[in-house]
Design a protein around this motif. Sequence first.
Motif, PDB file in Angstrom:
ATOM      1  N   PRO A  38       0.800  -1.238   0.000  1.00  0.00           N
ATOM      2  CA  PRO A  38       0.000   0.000   0.000  1.00  0.00           C
ATOM      3  C   PRO A  38       0.829   1.282   0.000  1.00  0.00           C
ATOM      4  O   PRO A  38       0.362   2.322  -0.469  1.00  0.00           O
ATOM      5  N   THR A  39       2.057   1.231   0.530  1.00  0.00           N
ATOM      6  CA  THR A  39       2.892   2.441   0.554  1.00  0.00           C
ATOM      7  C   THR A  39       4.174   2.286  -0.261  1.00  0.00           C
ATOM      8  O   THR A  39       4.676   3.262  -0.815  1.00  0.00           O
ATOM      9  N   ASP A  40       4.709   1.084  -0.354  1.00  0.00           N
ATOM     10  CA  ASP A  40       5.974   0.875  -1.064  1.00  0.00           C
ATOM     11  C   ASP A  40       5.785   0.572  -2.543  1.00  0.00           C
ATOM     12  O   ASP A  40       6.771   0.457  -3.282  1.00  0.00           O
ATOM     13  N   GLY A  41       4.544   0.417  -2.978  1.00  0.00           N
ATOM     14  CA  GLY A  41       4.301   0.083  -4.378  1.00  0.00           C
ATOM     15  C   GLY A  41       4.558  -1.388  -4.660  1.00  0.00           C
ATOM     16  O   GLY A  41       4.417  -2.247  -3.774  1.00  0.00           O
ATOM     17  N   LEU A  42       4.948  -1.691  -5.886  1.00  0.00           N
ATOM     18  CA  LEU A  42       5.136  -3.083  -6.306  1.00  0.00           C
ATOM     19  C   LEU A  42       6.493  -3.604  -5.831  1.00  0.00           C
ATOM     20  O   LEU A  42       7.538  -3.083  -6.236  1.00  0.00           O
ATOM     21  N   ILE A  43       6.471  -4.624  -4.971  1.00  0.00           N
ATOM     22  CA  ILE A  43       7.699  -5.228  -4.442  1.00  0.00           C
ATOM     23  C   ILE A  43       7.963  -6.511  -5.216  1.00  0.00           C
ATOM     24  O   ILE A  43       7.096  -7.391  -5.303  1.00  0.00           O
ATOM     25  N   LEU A  44       9.161  -6.639  -5.767  1.00  0.00           N
ATOM     26  CA  LEU A  44       9.523  -7.824  -6.539  1.00  0.00           C
ATOM     27  C   LEU A  44       9.877  -8.984  -5.614  1.00  0.00           C
ATOM     28  O   LEU A  44      10.294  -8.782  -4.468  1.00  0.00           O
ATOM     29  N   PRO A  45       9.741 -10.220  -6.090  1.00  0.00           N
ATOM     30  CA  PRO A  45       9.899 -11.396  -5.220  1.00  0.00           C
ATOM     31  C   PRO A  45      11.287 -11.579  -4.638  1.00  0.00           C
ATOM     32  O   PRO A  45      11.439 -12.213  -3.597  1.00  0.00           O
ATOM     33  N   GLY A  46      12.320 -11.041  -5.299  1.00  0.00           N
ATOM     34  CA  GLY A  46      13.665 -11.187  -4.758  1.00  0.00           C
ATOM     35  C   GLY A  46      13.826 -10.601  -3.376  1.00  0.00           C
ATOM     36  O   GLY A  46      14.725 -10.999  -2.625  1.00  0.00           O
ATOM     37  N   ARG A  47      12.939  -9.684  -3.014  1.00  0.00           N
ATOM     38  CA  ARG A  47      13.028  -9.044  -1.704  1.00  0.00           C
ATOM     39  C   ARG A  47      12.364  -9.858  -0.604  1.00  0.00           C
ATOM     40  O   ARG A  47      12.753  -9.749   0.561  1.00  0.00           O
ATOM     41  N   PHE A  48      11.381 -10.708  -0.946  1.00  0.00           N
ATOM     42  CA  PHE A  48      10.666 -11.418   0.121  1.00  0.00           C
ATOM     43  C   PHE A  48      10.694 -12.938   0.007  1.00  0.00           C
ATOM     44  O   PHE A  48      10.580 -13.630   1.024  1.00  0.00           O
ATOM     45  N   ILE A  49      10.851 -13.501  -1.187  1.00  0.00           N
ATOM     46  CA  ILE A  49      10.812 -14.953  -1.329  1.00  0.00           C
ATOM     47  C   ILE A  49      11.927 -15.655  -0.540  1.00  0.00           C
ATOM     48  O   ILE A  49      11.657 -16.644   0.164  1.00  0.00           O
ATOM     49  N   PRO A  50      13.204 -15.223  -0.612  1.00  0.00           N
ATOM     50  CA  PRO A  50      14.236 -15.906   0.175  1.00  0.00           C
ATOM     51  C   PRO A  50      13.933 -15.916   1.674  1.00  0.00           C
ATOM     52  O   PRO A  50      14.173 -16.924   2.359  1.00  0.00           O
ATOM     53  N   LEU A  51      13.396 -14.807   2.189  1.00  0.00           N
ATOM     54  CA  LEU A  51      13.021 -14.745   3.600  1.00  0.00           C
ATOM     55  C   LEU A  51      11.886 -15.717   3.898  1.00  0.00           C
ATOM     56  O   LEU A  51      11.911 -16.438   4.908  1.00  0.00           O
ATOM     57  N   PHE A  52      10.883 -15.762   3.019  1.00  0.00           N
ATOM     58  CA  PHE A  52       9.752 -16.671   3.228  1.00  0.00           C
ATOM     59  C   PHE A  52      10.190 -18.132   3.171  1.00  0.00           C
ATOM     60  O   PHE A  52       9.605 -18.987   3.834  1.00  0.00           O
ATOM     61  N   GLU A  53      11.210 -18.431   2.362  1.00  0.00           N
ATOM     62  CA  GLU A  53      11.747 -19.794   2.328  1.00  0.00           C
ATOM     63  C   GLU A  53      12.367 -20.153   3.672  1.00  0.00           C
ATOM     64  O   GLU A  53      12.255 -21.290   4.139  1.00  0.00           O
ATOM     65  N   ARG A  54      13.026 -19.176   4.302  1.00  0.00           N
ATOM     66  CA  ARG A  54      13.694 -19.452   5.578  1.00  0.00           C
ATOM     67  C   ARG A  54      12.721 -19.538   6.740  1.00  0.00           C
ATOM     68  O   ARG A  54      12.900 -20.360   7.640  1.00  0.00           O
ATOM     69  N   ASN A  55      11.686 -18.685   6.726  1.00  0.00           N
ATOM     70  CA  ASN A  55      10.786 -18.690   7.887  1.00  0.00           C
ATOM     71  C   ASN A  55       9.547 -19.568   7.699  1.00  0.00           C
ATOM     72  O   ASN A  55       8.714 -19.673   8.610  1.00  0.00           O
ATOM     73  N   GLY A  56       9.422 -20.210   6.539  1.00  0.00           N
ATOM     74  CA  GLY A  56       8.326 -21.153   6.314  1.00  0.00           C
ATOM     75  C   GLY A  56       7.059 -20.544   5.762  1.00  0.00           C
ATOM     76  O   GLY A  56       6.129 -21.274   5.377  1.00  0.00           O
ATOM     77  N   PHE A  57       6.982 -19.211   5.698  1.00  0.00           N
ATOM     78  CA  PHE A  57       5.770 -18.557   5.190  1.00  0.00           C
ATOM     79  C   PHE A  57       5.534 -18.867   3.719  1.00  0.00           C
ATOM     80  O   PHE A  57       4.407 -18.708   3.218  1.00  0.00           O
ATOM     81  N   ILE A  58       6.558 -19.346   3.035  1.00  0.00           N
ATOM     82  CA  ILE A  58       6.430 -19.673   1.612  1.00  0.00           C
ATOM     83  C   ILE A  58       5.337 -20.707   1.380  1.00  0.00           C
ATOM     84  O   ILE A  58       4.689 -20.704   0.324  1.00  0.00           O
ATOM     85  N   MET A  59       5.090 -21.566   2.355  1.00  0.00           N
ATOM     86  CA  MET A  59       4.054 -22.583   2.185  1.00  0.00           C
ATOM     87  C   MET A  59       2.674 -21.937   2.083  1.00  0.00           C
ATOM     88  O   MET A  59       1.840 -22.350   1.279  1.00  0.00           O
ATOM     89  N   ARG A  60       2.422 -20.936   2.904  1.00  0.00           N
ATOM     90  CA  ARG A  60       1.141 -20.218   2.838  1.00  0.00           C
ATOM     91  C   ARG A  60       1.027 -19.434   1.522  1.00  0.00           C
ATOM     92  O   ARG A  60      -0.033 -19.423   0.890  1.00  0.00           O
ATOM     93  N   LEU A  61       2.130 -18.788   1.148  1.00  0.00           N
ATOM     94  CA  LEU A  61       2.094 -17.992  -0.077  1.00  0.00           C
ATOM     95  C   LEU A  61       1.913 -18.882  -1.301  1.00  0.00           C
ATOM     96  O   LEU A  61       1.115 -18.560  -2.196  1.00  0.00           O
ATOM     97  N   ASP A  62       2.632 -19.991  -1.362  1.00  0.00           N
ATOM     98  CA  ASP A  62       2.459 -20.928  -2.478  1.00  0.00           C
ATOM     99  C   ASP A  62       1.010 -21.376  -2.602  1.00  0.00           C
ATOM    100  O   ASP A  62       0.430 -21.372  -3.693  1.00  0.00           O
ATOM    101  N   ALA A  63       0.431 -21.795  -1.476  1.00  0.00           N
ATOM    102  CA  ALA A  63      -0.948 -22.289  -1.491  1.00  0.00           C
ATOM    103  C   ALA A  63      -1.911 -21.200  -1.978  1.00  0.00           C
ATOM    104  O   ALA A  63      -2.873 -21.478  -2.707  1.00  0.00           O
ATOM    105  N   TYR A  64      -1.636 -19.964  -1.582  1.00  0.00           N
ATOM    106  CA  TYR A  64      -2.464 -18.837  -2.024  1.00  0.00           C
ATOM    107  C   TYR A  64      -2.366 -18.650  -3.531  1.00  0.00           C
ATOM    108  O   TYR A  64      -3.385 -18.459  -4.214  1.00  0.00           O
ATOM    109  N   ILE A  65      -1.142 -18.731  -4.082  1.00  0.00           N
ATOM    110  CA  ILE A  65      -0.951 -18.565  -5.530  1.00  0.00           C
ATOM    111  C   ILE A  65      -1.560 -19.744  -6.281  1.00  0.00           C
ATOM    112  O   ILE A  65      -2.137 -19.563  -7.367  1.00  0.00           O
ATOM    113  N   TRP A  66      -1.466 -20.948  -5.734  1.00  0.00           N
ATOM    114  CA  TRP A  66      -2.124 -22.098  -6.376  1.00  0.00           C
ATOM    115  C   TRP A  66      -3.615 -21.837  -6.499  1.00  0.00           C
ATOM    116  O   TRP A  66      -4.211 -22.099  -7.552  1.00  0.00           O
ATOM    117  N   GLU A  67      -4.208 -21.339  -5.412  1.00  0.00           N
ATOM    118  CA  GLU A  67      -5.651 -21.062  -5.410  1.00  0.00           C
ATOM    119  C   GLU A  67      -6.005 -19.997  -6.441  1.00  0.00           C
ATOM    120  O   GLU A  67      -6.975 -20.137  -7.201  1.00  0.00           O
TER     121      GLU A  67
END
Length: 312
Positions: A103-132
């Motif tokens: 909402p404030t930073d505009g469009l954030i590319l995946p290189g900024r958040f995907i590696p972090l989500f892989e480490r903290n496990g949130f990638i599973m929730r995000l993947d499932a959301y994109i599958w849906e």
Amino acid sequence: HYSDTFRVKLFFGICPVENPRTPAHILCDWAYLAQKTVKGSDIVNFAFYDDALRKRLHDESYITDQMYEALEKHQFKLFLQPKVEISSGRIVGAVALVRWQHPTDGLILPGRFIPLFERNGFIMRLDAYIWEQTCSTLRTWLDKKYDPTPISVNMSRLHFNDDDLPSRLVSLMNKYNLPRHMLELELTESAFFANEPRLVRLMDELRAAGFVFSMDDFGTSFSNLELLSQVHFDTVKFDKSLTDSIVDNPKTQILFKAAVSMCREFGDTLTLAEGIENEEQLKVLQKLGCQLGQGYYFARPLPEDEFWERYV
């Protein structure tokens, strides 16, 4: 009780004292954060808490604090990039990608958040959301009497710790009444170095249920041609790093040609080059026998509504 081969490994976090008034427990916390970045490494055993690390940790904390709310508010957006048959220019599929519409930073590319989500496990929730979101998009296109191509979705290796993965994916496809092959599952080579037997077993279950697989990022540091002979993939995607050097590097061409030949010998494994940016690369890839391409030369990733207006 330890054997003679046991050896202690030490890891250090170092925090320079720039302000003598900084409380000691804060300095210790900062040193500990620095140590965490190298713990378990075989390459380096110390790290400094400096401006670069401070900025990185601040950014990771900023993202972590907002990721659940971002998912709930549908700030993660589905983007699609076409996969093209090189010989004809015909679109034969699409790749599902994610962007964070902040909402404030505009469009954030995946290189900024995907590696972090892989480490903290949130990638599973995000993947499932994109599958849906992908399945919902395919269902919308079918209901409008379009003839959509299959869409590839990323699948983190973390999903293969879940024995219920096949049943969850089958339920998802049944929910939207979609043929299983319309959702192509993309794995990276590195996924096989965590728990290969378990991963292969779940892949076999998914394949028996009608799903198809592609190997993503082939040609990176984990490259293993033998893996292609042991595990069946419907598509092998060559990493952009190979495409970048395909014109000027004869050794890259030799490696690429050998891998393409191997896939062809398997009978039904397609090859796709990622990151095609110009016609010169395209001509070399076609000469080497690559069948499919993806990259800015054909199209940039587009929001799903723009994608169907242009390509479906």
